[in-house]
Design an enzyme around this catalytic site. Sequence first.
Site, mmCIF file in Angstrom:
data_model
loop_
_atom_site.group_PDB
_atom_site.id
_atom_site.type_symbol
_atom_site.label_atom_id
_atom_site.label_comp_id
_atom_site.label_asym_id
_atom_site.label_seq_id
_atom_site.Cartn_x
_atom_site.Cartn_y
_atom_site.Cartn_z
ATOM 1 C CD GLU A 260 0.759 -1.035 -5.663
ATOM 2 O OE1 GLU A 260 0.940 0.142 -6.042
ATOM 3 O OE2 GLU A 260 0.729 -1.354 -4.460
ATOM 4 C CG HIS B 25 -1.517 4.449 -6.339
ATOM 5 N ND1 HIS B 25 -2.112 3.404 -5.674
ATOM 6 C CD2 HIS B 25 -0.214 4.112 -6.458
ATOM 7 C CE1 HIS B 25 -1.199 2.473 -5.410
ATOM 8 N NE2 HIS B 25 -0.032 2.881 -5.875
ATOM 9 C CG HIS C 100 4.166 1.621 -8.836
ATOM 10 N ND1 HIS C 100 5.045 1.989 -7.848
ATOM 11 C CD2 HIS C 100 2.950 1.577 -8.235
ATOM 12 C CE1 HIS C 100 4.394 2.143 -6.703
ATOM 13 N NE2 HIS C 100 3.120 1.916 -6.912
#
Length: 134
Positions: A130, A7, A79
């Site tokens: 991440e 994502h 992020h």
Amino acid sequence: MIGRLNHVAIAVKDLVSSTRLYRETLGANVSAPLPQLDHGVTVVFIELPNTKIELLEPLGEASPIAKFLEKNADGGIHHLCYEVEDILAARDHLIGQGARILGTGEPKIGAHGKPVLFLHPKDFNGTLIELEQA
Ligand code: CO
């Protein structure tokens, strides 16, 4: 080592108006808001054919995205999340390469119920990364 883009996370000040923007203006499917006390954010998920977008709104006094929103008044990309097959092996490899892991270095359970880690943006072209176990 890294796999799919899981994502892109966008920090927003107002989840209601941002949800409307994605749902009505962009015509996307947006989930119901999910408060994540552990991470200091409320999240909605937007499913696209090839990845997801997550909108993050600060939750609580010490939200990790509060400062970001002070600097980025209109919101902004916060992020990117890449999938890895084995998060502990990925972490150990990254530490061996001199990269810094944020926090304790131990994975936390992320928004999708899977272990996640964050990498220091100064080590990755100014981008907070991440890692999520696939
Ligand atoms: Co994320």
